[in-house]
Design a protein around this motif. Structure first.
Motif, PDB file in Angstrom:
ATOM      1  N   LEU A   5       0.757  -1.154  -0.425  1.00  0.00           N
ATOM      2  CA  LEU A   5      -0.330   0.179   0.289  1.00  0.00           C
ATOM      3  C   LEU A   5       0.835   1.362   0.004  1.00  0.00           C
ATOM      4  O   LEU A   5       0.932   2.391  -1.300  1.00  0.00           O
ATOM      5  CB  LEU A   5      -0.945  -0.053   1.037  1.00  0.00           C
ATOM      6  CG  LEU A   5      -2.067   0.988   1.670  1.00  0.00           C
ATOM      7  CD1 LEU A   5      -2.575   1.550   0.108  1.00  0.00           C
ATOM      8  CD2 LEU A   5      -3.083   1.182   2.577  1.00  0.00           C
ATOM      9  N   ILE A   6       2.116   0.990   1.125  1.00  0.00           N
ATOM     10  CA  ILE A   6       2.899   2.239   0.828  1.00  0.00           C
ATOM     11  C   ILE A   6       3.265   2.521  -0.721  1.00  0.00           C
ATOM     12  O   ILE A   6       3.732   3.682  -1.269  1.00  0.00           O
ATOM     13  CB  ILE A   6       4.057   1.847   1.775  1.00  0.00           C
ATOM     14  CG1 ILE A   6       2.652   2.407   3.009  1.00  0.00           C
ATOM     15  CG2 ILE A   6       4.986   3.402   2.395  1.00  0.00           C
ATOM     16  CD1 ILE A   6       3.870   1.604   4.557  1.00  0.00           C
ATOM     17  N   LEU A   9       1.060   4.696  -2.291  1.00  0.00           N
ATOM     18  CA  LEU A   9       1.019   5.728  -2.124  1.00  0.00           C
ATOM     19  C   LEU A   9       1.889   6.266  -2.647  1.00  0.00           C
ATOM     20  O   LEU A   9       1.771   7.898  -3.634  1.00  0.00           O
ATOM     21  CB  LEU A   9       0.228   5.589  -0.857  1.00  0.00           C
ATOM     22  CG  LEU A   9      -0.884   4.739  -0.059  1.00  0.00           C
ATOM     23  CD1 LEU A   9      -0.922   4.982   1.095  1.00  0.00           C
ATOM     24  CD2 LEU A   9      -1.745   6.217  -0.777  1.00  0.00           C
ATOM     25  N   SER A  10       3.085   5.698  -2.883  1.00  0.00           N
ATOM     26  CA  SER A  10       4.015   6.453  -3.263  1.00  0.00           C
ATOM     27  C   SER A  10       4.056   6.871  -4.689  1.00  0.00           C
ATOM     28  O   SER A  10       4.058   8.021  -5.087  1.00  0.00           O
ATOM     29  CB  SER A  10       5.246   6.031  -3.323  1.00  0.00           C
ATOM     30  OG  SER A  10       6.114   5.858  -1.734  1.00  0.00           O
ATOM     31  N   ARG A  11       3.519   5.907  -5.406  1.00  0.00           N
ATOM     32  CA  ARG A  11       3.969   5.952  -6.930  1.00  0.00           C
ATOM     33  C   ARG A  11       2.884   6.885  -7.673  1.00  0.00           C
ATOM     34  O   ARG A  11       2.770   7.725  -8.548  1.00  0.00           O
ATOM     35  CB  ARG A  11       3.011   4.854  -7.547  1.00  0.00           C
ATOM     36  CG  ARG A  11       3.439   4.216  -9.117  1.00  0.00           C
ATOM     37  CD  ARG A  11       4.671   4.916 -10.002  1.00  0.00           C
ATOM     38  NE  ARG A  11       4.049   5.287 -11.278  1.00  0.00           N
ATOM     39  CZ  ARG A  11       4.850   5.436 -12.032  1.00  0.00           C
ATOM     40  NH1 ARG A  11       5.614   6.881 -11.427  1.00  0.00           N
ATOM     41  NH2 ARG A  11       4.186   5.185 -13.175  1.00  0.00           N
ATOM     42  N   GLU A  12       1.552   6.478  -6.666  1.00  0.00           N
ATOM     43  CA  GLU A  12       0.610   7.902  -7.058  1.00  0.00           C
ATOM     44  C   GLU A  12       0.325   8.923  -6.394  1.00  0.00           C
ATOM     45  O   GLU A  12       0.247  10.125  -7.684  1.00  0.00           O
ATOM     46  CB  GLU A  12      -0.928   7.414  -6.308  1.00  0.00           C
ATOM     47  CG  GLU A  12      -2.398   7.475  -6.751  1.00  0.00           C
ATOM     48  CD  GLU A  12      -3.265   6.949  -5.680  1.00  0.00           C
ATOM     49  OE1 GLU A  12      -4.934   7.886  -6.111  1.00  0.00           O
ATOM     50  OE2 GLU A  12      -3.037   6.188  -4.969  1.00  0.00           O
ATOM     51  N   GLY A  53      -6.443   6.699 -12.559  1.00  0.00           N
ATOM     52  CA  GLY A  53      -7.578   5.952 -12.511  1.00  0.00           C
ATOM     53  C   GLY A  53      -7.048   4.963 -12.605  1.00  0.00           C
ATOM     54  O   GLY A  53      -7.505   4.306 -10.477  1.00  0.00           O
ATOM     55  N   ALA A  54      -6.275   3.582 -12.354  1.00  0.00           N
ATOM     56  CA  ALA A  54      -5.213   2.401 -11.887  1.00  0.00           C
ATOM     57  C   ALA A  54      -5.434   2.044 -10.985  1.00  0.00           C
ATOM     58  O   ALA A  54      -5.141   1.237  -9.975  1.00  0.00           O
ATOM     59  CB  ALA A  54      -5.187   1.498 -13.253  1.00  0.00           C
ATOM     60  N   LEU A  55      -4.619   2.842 -10.215  1.00  0.00           N
ATOM     61  CA  LEU A  55      -3.547   2.763  -9.136  1.00  0.00           C
ATOM     62  C   LEU A  55      -4.882   3.491  -7.937  1.00  0.00           C
ATOM     63  O   LEU A  55      -4.239   2.460  -6.739  1.00  0.00           O
ATOM     64  CB  LEU A  55      -2.048   4.095  -8.908  1.00  0.00           C
ATOM     65  CG  LEU A  55      -1.184   3.582  -9.514  1.00  0.00           C
ATOM     66  CD1 LEU A  55       0.001   4.851  -9.547  1.00  0.00           C
ATOM     67  CD2 LEU A  55      -0.143   2.195  -9.019  1.00  0.00           C
ATOM     68  N   THR A  56      -5.253   4.352  -8.585  1.00  0.00           N
ATOM     69  CA  THR A  56      -6.378   4.799  -7.343  1.00  0.00           C
ATOM     70  C   THR A  56      -7.888   2.964  -7.034  1.00  0.00           C
ATOM     71  O   THR A  56      -7.667   3.353  -5.486  1.00  0.00           O
ATOM     72  CB  THR A  56      -7.507   5.859  -7.879  1.00  0.00           C
ATOM     73  OG1 THR A  56      -6.763   6.604  -7.767  1.00  0.00           O
ATOM     74  CG2 THR A  56      -8.287   6.682  -6.661  1.00  0.00           C
ATOM     75  N   GLY A  84       3.977   4.871   8.921  1.00  0.00           N
ATOM     76  CA  GLY A  84       4.867   4.925   6.848  1.00  0.00           C
ATOM     77  C   GLY A  84       3.598   4.914   6.229  1.00  0.00           C
ATOM     78  O   GLY A  84       3.470   5.582   5.333  1.00  0.00           O
ATOM     79  N   THR A  85       2.201   4.149   6.065  1.00  0.00           N
ATOM     80  CA  THR A  85       1.139   4.395   5.675  1.00  0.00           C
ATOM     81  C   THR A  85       0.664   5.495   6.239  1.00  0.00           C
ATOM     82  O   THR A  85       0.583   6.521   4.556  1.00  0.00           O
ATOM     83  CB  THR A  85      -0.041   3.533   6.361  1.00  0.00           C
ATOM     84  OG1 THR A  85       0.621   1.919   5.207  1.00  0.00           O
ATOM     85  CG2 THR A  85      -1.435   3.652   5.387  1.00  0.00           C
ATOM     86  N   GLU A  86       0.743   6.356   6.945  1.00  0.00           N
ATOM     87  CA  GLU A  86       0.268   7.794   7.242  1.00  0.00           C
ATOM     88  C   GLU A  86       0.568   9.050   6.505  1.00  0.00           C
ATOM     89  O   GLU A  86       0.556  10.071   6.458  1.00  0.00           O
ATOM     90  CB  GLU A  86       0.118   7.661   8.621  1.00  0.00           C
ATOM     91  CG  GLU A  86      -1.105   8.590   8.912  1.00  0.00           C
ATOM     92  CD  GLU A  86      -2.123   8.655   9.035  1.00  0.00           C
ATOM     93  OE1 GLU A  86      -2.893  10.568   8.405  1.00  0.00           O
ATOM     94  OE2 GLU A  86      -3.026   7.852   9.065  1.00  0.00           O
ATOM     95  N   THR A  87       1.972   8.537   6.632  1.00  0.00           N
ATOM     96  CA  THR A  87       2.990   9.570   6.147  1.00  0.00           C
ATOM     97  C   THR A  87       3.019   9.285   4.592  1.00  0.00           C
ATOM     98  O   THR A  87       2.497  10.777   3.283  1.00  0.00           O
ATOM     99  CB  THR A  87       4.620   9.938   6.302  1.00  0.00           C
ATOM    100  OG1 THR A  87       4.611   9.214   8.124  1.00  0.00           O
ATOM    101  CG2 THR A  87       5.181  10.611   5.420  1.00  0.00           C
ATOM    102  N   ALA A  88       3.047   8.372   3.515  1.00  0.00           N
ATOM    103  CA  ALA A  88       2.710   8.279   2.290  1.00  0.00           C
ATOM    104  C   ALA A  88       1.349   8.496   2.103  1.00  0.00           C
ATOM    105  O   ALA A  88       0.826   9.755   0.963  1.00  0.00           O
ATOM    106  CB  ALA A  88       2.871   6.901   2.029  1.00  0.00           C
ATOM    107  N   TRP A  89       0.255   8.977   3.064  1.00  0.00           N
ATOM    108  CA  TRP A  89      -0.939   9.340   2.552  1.00  0.00           C
ATOM    109  C   TRP A  89      -1.260  10.817   2.638  1.00  0.00           C
ATOM    110  O   TRP A  89      -2.202  11.150   1.966  1.00  0.00           O
ATOM    111  CB  TRP A  89      -2.666   8.410   3.705  1.00  0.00           C
ATOM    112  CG  TRP A  89      -3.827   9.302   3.076  1.00  0.00           C
ATOM    113  CD1 TRP A  89      -3.921  10.203   4.134  1.00  0.00           C
ATOM    114  CD2 TRP A  89      -4.406   8.798   2.285  1.00  0.00           C
ATOM    115  NE1 TRP A  89      -5.313  10.389   3.925  1.00  0.00           N
ATOM    116  CE2 TRP A  89      -5.534   9.629   2.448  1.00  0.00           C
ATOM    117  CE3 TRP A  89      -4.114   8.016   1.150  1.00  0.00           C
ATOM    118  CZ2 TRP A  89      -6.807   9.680   1.601  1.00  0.00           C
ATOM    119  CZ3 TRP A  89      -5.866   8.644   0.303  1.00  0.00           C
ATOM    120  CH2 TRP A  89      -6.337   8.849   0.614  1.00  0.00           C
TER     121      TRP A  89
END
Length: 152
Positions: A5-6, A9-12, A53-56, A84-89
């Motif tokens: 997930l991280i 999120l980073s790629r997005e 759209g695909a990443l979302t 890490g998830t929170e930061t990436a978000w």
């Protein structure tokens, strides 16, 4: 699973930033009137929107599988949200807000340009029969053209 997930999120976030950069390029092209190059920027925006759209969709599935959802105000809610998830978000949200602002600015530029064009057309129309303007064939025309119904 949260590492995946991280990464997503980073790629997005990276793609949203790239989208913002294209918006900046688009704004410059609008201001300089380089409408041929503008078409290439539009193509890139469409391409990036498809990738985003695909990443979302993938991110939403990952978040659902982890029991994470987005609450009001963009806050993540769930039982086990690692830092890490929170930061990436948060990075993604910031990038998305920047892109939104850039898009709104471009819309304002387009509206202003359209306004200038409308005003220029109105000025040409108000000048009446004495103005020399170019016709559809690219040649100058002075005064009324065609046959007047009043003259028969």
């Amino acid at each position: 699973m949260s590492q995946s997930l991280i990464q997503n999120l980073s790629r997005e976030t990276e793609l949203v930033r790239e989208f913002s950069a294209v918006l900046g390029e688009e704004r410059k092209l609008l201001k300089t009137g380089d409408y041929h190059a503008l078409a290439a920027a539009l193509d890139r925006k469409v391409e990036l929107a498809g990738l985003l759209g695909a990443l979302t969709t993938a991110r939403e599935a990952q978040m659902g599988a982890l029991g994470i959802r987005v609450a009001a105000g963009g806050q993540l809610v769930g039982r086990h949200i690692d830092p890490g998830t929170e930061t990436a978000w948060r990075s993604l949200l910031l990038a998305a807000r920047t892109a939104r602002d850039g898009n709104e600015l471009n819309a304002a530029v387009v509206d202003a340009l359209r306004g200038y064009t409308d005003e220029a057309i109105q000025v040409l129309r108000q000048r009446g029969d004495t103005a020399t303007v170019y016709g559809r064939d690219g040649r100058t025309q002075t005064g009324p053209q065609g046959v007047s119904l009043a003259n028969g």
